[in-house]
Scaffold this motif. Sequence first.
Motif, PDB file in Angstrom:
ATOM      1  N   UNK A  60       6.949 -71.958  58.915  1.00 44.14           N
ATOM      2  CA  UNK A  60       6.311 -72.105  57.603  1.00 44.14           C
ATOM      3  C   UNK A  60       7.025 -71.309  56.521  1.00 44.14           C
ATOM      4  N   UNK A  61       7.795 -70.283  56.904  1.00 43.46           N
ATOM      5  CA  UNK A  61       8.410 -69.444  55.866  1.00 43.46           C
ATOM      6  C   UNK A  61       7.313 -68.780  55.043  1.00 43.46           C
ATOM      7  N   UNK A  73       2.075 -74.019  54.840  1.00 45.05           N
ATOM      8  CA  UNK A  73       2.178 -75.285  55.553  1.00 45.05           C
ATOM      9  C   UNK A  73       2.234 -74.930  57.035  1.00 45.05           C
ATOM     10  N   UNK A  74       1.868 -75.858  57.903  1.00 41.37           N
ATOM     11  CA  UNK A  74       2.007 -75.528  59.320  1.00 41.37           C
ATOM     12  C   UNK A  74       3.468 -75.564  59.772  1.00 41.37           C
ATOM     13  N   UNK A 101       5.395 -71.476  65.654  1.00 38.69           N
ATOM     14  CA  UNK A 101       6.223 -70.340  65.232  1.00 38.69           C
ATOM     15  C   UNK A 101       5.389 -69.078  65.460  1.00 38.69           C
ATOM     16  N   UNK A 102       5.992 -67.914  65.212  1.00 39.22           N
ATOM     17  CA  UNK A 102       5.259 -66.675  65.516  1.00 39.22           C
ATOM     18  C   UNK A 102       4.491 -66.144  64.308  1.00 39.22           C
ATOM     19  N   UNK A 103       4.466 -66.906  63.225  1.00 40.55           N
ATOM     20  CA  UNK A 103       3.879 -66.396  61.988  1.00 40.55           C
ATOM     21  C   UNK A 103       2.368 -66.624  61.951  1.00 40.55           C
TER      22      UNK A 103
END
Length: 432
Positions: free
Chosen positions: A191-192, A196-197, A336-338
């Motif tokens: 997602x940065x 957003x997913x 992702x890990x976010x």
Amino acid sequence: MFIADEQYSEIEVIRDYFAIDPWLIRELLAAEEESRQQGWFHRIEAVSTLNHYKILKAFQELGVNEFHFQDSTGYGYGDLGRDTLEKLYARVFGGEAALVRPQIVSGTHAFSLCLNSLLRPGDTILAACGKPYDTLATVIGIGKTVRGSLSSKGIGYAQVDLTDQGQPDFATLAREAERLKPRLCLIQRSRGYQTRPALSVYTIGKIIKTVKQASPQTLCLVDNCYGELVEEVEPPDVGADLTAGSLIKNPGGGLAPGGGYVVGREDLIEEVAASLTAPGLGKELGAFAGKRLFYQGLFQAPWAVKEALKGAILAAVFFHKLGYPVEPLPWEARYDIVQTITLGSREALVAFCRGLQRGSPVEAHAQPEPAPLPGYKEQIIMAGGTFIQGASLELSADAPVKPPYTVFLQGGVSMAYTKIALLMAAQEIYRL
Ligand SMILES: *Cc1c(COP(=O)(O)O)cnc(C)c1O
């Protein structure tokens, strides 16, 4: 301690060691118990095990030995350790070849190398997932042209936004790929700094298929940052031509002291290597010191990524219960890990970051402040007392300082430490 002596519970240990309010500790331990009970950790543990098998097998097949860890100097000719590390990355990520180098200074540098080596004036980049990550937008020169950006070199740019549900807009992608015949399509897995997913590798595969059907010559480059080893497959497995990322994120396992990687098609890796060093020199040069940590980091990465993912789930459950919107939700699939937590005010955001910092092993006494950061538009606040500067597989939080004050939390190579840092972050907010 609480294991040896049931009279002294984990709540009491945390309270006595870290001066945290017992009600918060109770909430957090309940969140951990719930995550376990609900089975939210199960899939993560299974994927970690599979990835560990894959990596172990690659180490064995390539005959990694102590000799590979030795430093090279000067030109770095014949550095077998460097070449074997690159073969290891190629195997683990499913590419034909790889570049894994400390001379690539960051993820952004890895993408910049790929773009600058593959694109020529008159070519077009098509971003398939809306506006790329901030530093990449600067490399491309979206909005404004900075010195050296791709737009200053006559390279065009177009983007297809994600749908309102945050999924790729396949129909528009097919149409734009057909119309523009872009030289390169950029796909961002994580997602940065956006709400957003993250995309699954399966979905990335569908994007690649859609684009290549409409424009077979288009190269697909995946920004793999924060997504590595979260699933049992990687973008090259689903047809990505090049995949790149940072070594102070997932694949460095918390040990690699810096660097970046690119994996993918052999001919394209040659092209990128010619940009990294020089045409004619390519991959054959580049002295490399301290290789053991790069090997060991990759070996431990499935473990570290698993701890980070479990910490993210715990953060989601805990802050969700405390009334803050979180994304992903605890039970949602993770690609992702976010973890994002929306804190609603500048004060709460700063408090969260200060608390997280206080819970860190390094620079626990530092006070994070919002500040400008090269490559980013808004002021950014960052927390993370990491052993490696800026490493975000180690527990860290960053946020652009703007409404709705969403913090992006990632990493944490040990759940025990993540628990304390989350408690300190929450306590700091409740003390406002
Ligand atoms: C971190 C990140 C980058 C840039 O990597 P750096 O190593 O910080 O330069 C690019 N894209 C995404 C999605 C990222 O998370």
